[in-house]
Design a protein around this motif. Structure first.
Motif, PDB file in Angstrom:
ATOM      1  N   ILE A   5      47.073  29.615  53.967  1.00  0.00           N
ATOM      2  CA  ILE A   5      48.125  30.115  53.710  1.00  0.00           C
ATOM      3  C   ILE A   5      48.348  31.472  54.285  1.00  0.00           C
ATOM      4  O   ILE A   5      49.753  32.471  54.174  1.00  0.00           O
ATOM      5  N   LEU A   6      47.367  32.478  54.469  1.00  0.00           N
ATOM      6  CA  LEU A   6      47.314  33.742  55.163  1.00  0.00           C
ATOM      7  C   LEU A   6      47.976  33.267  55.668  1.00  0.00           C
ATOM      8  O   LEU A   6      47.437  33.288  57.722  1.00  0.00           O
ATOM      9  N   ASN A   7      49.482  33.371  56.428  1.00  0.00           N
ATOM     10  CA  ASN A   7      50.068  33.201  57.812  1.00  0.00           C
ATOM     11  C   ASN A   7      51.599  34.149  57.251  1.00  0.00           C
ATOM     12  O   ASN A   7      51.995  34.392  56.290  1.00  0.00           O
ATOM     13  N   LEU A  38      42.904  44.500  43.907  1.00  0.00           N
ATOM     14  CA  LEU A  38      44.049  44.377  44.447  1.00  0.00           C
ATOM     15  C   LEU A  38      44.516  45.551  46.108  1.00  0.00           C
ATOM     16  O   LEU A  38      45.507  44.417  47.024  1.00  0.00           O
ATOM     17  N   GLU A  39      43.646  46.253  45.723  1.00  0.00           N
ATOM     18  CA  GLU A  39      43.262  46.761  47.150  1.00  0.00           C
ATOM     19  C   GLU A  39      43.042  46.104  48.206  1.00  0.00           C
ATOM     20  O   GLU A  39      43.816  46.372  49.597  1.00  0.00           O
ATOM     21  N   GLU A  40      42.167  45.843  47.768  1.00  0.00           N
ATOM     22  CA  GLU A  40      41.348  44.889  49.040  1.00  0.00           C
ATOM     23  C   GLU A  40      41.932  43.870  49.740  1.00  0.00           C
ATOM     24  O   GLU A  40      42.005  43.481  50.391  1.00  0.00           O
ATOM     25  N   LEU A  41      43.337  42.686  48.681  1.00  0.00           N
ATOM     26  CA  LEU A  41      44.038  41.721  48.772  1.00  0.00           C
ATOM     27  C   LEU A  41      44.713  42.424  49.616  1.00  0.00           C
ATOM     28  O   LEU A  41      45.561  41.507  50.490  1.00  0.00           O
ATOM     29  N   GLY A 145      55.382  27.932  46.926  1.00  0.00           N
ATOM     30  CA  GLY A 145      54.311  27.528  46.597  1.00  0.00           C
ATOM     31  C   GLY A 145      53.714  29.082  45.675  1.00  0.00           C
ATOM     32  O   GLY A 145      54.487  29.780  46.672  1.00  0.00           O
ATOM     33  N   ILE A 146      52.906  28.783  44.789  1.00  0.00           N
ATOM     34  CA  ILE A 146      53.018  29.798  44.073  1.00  0.00           C
ATOM     35  C   ILE A 146      51.079  30.758  44.230  1.00  0.00           C
ATOM     36  O   ILE A 146      51.062  28.879  43.746  1.00  0.00           O
ATOM     37  N   TYR A 147      50.778  31.144  44.512  1.00  0.00           N
ATOM     38  CA  TYR A 147      49.933  31.593  44.261  1.00  0.00           C
ATOM     39  C   TYR A 147      48.728  32.853  43.305  1.00  0.00           C
ATOM     40  O   TYR A 147      49.936  34.154  43.629  1.00  0.00           O
ATOM     41  N   THR A 178      41.067  33.610  42.871  1.00  0.00           N
ATOM     42  CA  THR A 178      40.469  34.708  43.165  1.00  0.00           C
ATOM     43  C   THR A 178      41.388  35.086  44.237  1.00  0.00           C
ATOM     44  O   THR A 178      41.118  34.716  45.088  1.00  0.00           O
ATOM     45  N   SER A 179      40.899  36.459  44.222  1.00  0.00           N
ATOM     46  CA  SER A 179      40.961  37.352  45.789  1.00  0.00           C
ATOM     47  C   SER A 179      40.176  37.172  46.880  1.00  0.00           C
ATOM     48  O   SER A 179      40.787  36.858  47.295  1.00  0.00           O
ATOM     49  N   ASP A 180      39.287  36.673  45.756  1.00  0.00           N
ATOM     50  CA  ASP A 180      37.852  36.152  47.356  1.00  0.00           C
ATOM     51  C   ASP A 180      38.341  35.058  47.727  1.00  0.00           C
ATOM     52  O   ASP A 180      38.249  34.857  48.956  1.00  0.00           O
ATOM     53  N   GLU A 181      39.355  34.165  46.886  1.00  0.00           N
ATOM     54  CA  GLU A 181      38.995  33.073  47.757  1.00  0.00           C
ATOM     55  C   GLU A 181      40.255  33.297  48.804  1.00  0.00           C
ATOM     56  O   GLU A 181      41.279  32.439  49.062  1.00  0.00           O
ATOM     57  N   LEU A 182      41.422  34.226  48.786  1.00  0.00           N
ATOM     58  CA  LEU A 182      42.338  34.344  49.681  1.00  0.00           C
ATOM     59  C   LEU A 182      41.915  35.066  50.979  1.00  0.00           C
ATOM     60  O   LEU A 182      42.840  35.784  51.732  1.00  0.00           O
ATOM     61  N   LYS A 183      40.894  35.685  50.857  1.00  0.00           N
ATOM     62  CA  LYS A 183      40.313  36.521  51.879  1.00  0.00           C
ATOM     63  C   LYS A 183      39.986  35.473  53.338  1.00  0.00           C
ATOM     64  O   LYS A 183      39.839  34.909  52.825  1.00  0.00           O
TER      65      LYS A 183
END
Length: 183
Positions: A5-7, A38-41, A145-147, A178-183
């Motif tokens: 989803i990071l696109n 949040l800063e990292e995300l 789509g919502i994350y 979690t934010s880690d799952e999105l990195k």
């Protein structure tokens, strides 16, 4: 979770990470816990060229209905209505002022998302059971789509936060991660 989803079809929405909610008129002690993740995300989102949008309370003193319930906070043009320095918008980000809980209600948010061809939203910020919830509701109604990374949202109480997450998952089908799952 798949980080696919990071696109360019995904936008990161940062809701109400404002001075008045983190250290000011309506301080949420739990807000401090989400600043770093949040800063990292936000950094990750920018690295992947995601659209970053801030949906910020910017109330008109004396007329906004929310002020009747919550007192003066995030008055448009004041320091309290500014995003905290750690998460300050950068060139290329969008800032959408709002006068109600939802980032969509009578704002430019939907128009911006449509014009950018956005399909997925990562919704973060304050408060899980109020502004995040209402923004998520409208995102659901528009078909996104919502994350929701649970370490990048919070509320005045842990109970409100947890019940908010459950509601987002059960009623709007939000992917709680979690934010880690999105990195």
């Amino acid at each position: 979770m798949d980080t696919a989803i990071l696109n360019s079809k995904t936008a990161l929405i940062v809701v109400d990470m404002l001075n008045d909610f983190v250290t000011g008129a309506l301080t949420c002690e739990n807000a401090k816990a989400i600043v770093k993740p949040l800063e990292e995300l936000v950094t990750t989102a920018r690295k992947h060229h995601l659209t970053v949008i801030y949906a910020n309370d910017a109330h008109y003193k004396g007329i906004d209905k929310e002020l009747e319930l919550w007192g003066d906070h995030a008055i448009a043009g004041t320091k309290g209505a500014e995003v905290i320095p750690e998460l300050a918008p950068q060139q290329g980000d969008y800032v959408v002022p709002k006068r109600r809980y939802s980032g969509f209600f009578q704002t430019d948010l939907q128009l911006i998302l449509t014009e950018l061809g956005i399909e997925n939203l990562i919704i973060t910020g304050l408060h899980t059971h109020m502004c995040v919830r209402h923004t998520t509701a409208d995102a659901y109604y528009w078909g996104y789509g919502i994350y929701v990374p649970q370490d990048c949202v919070h509320a005045f109480t842990t109970e409100d936060h947890q019940s908010g997450l459950e509601y987002l998952k059960n009623v709007y089908g939000a992917h709680i991660c979690t934010s880690d799952e999105l990195k």
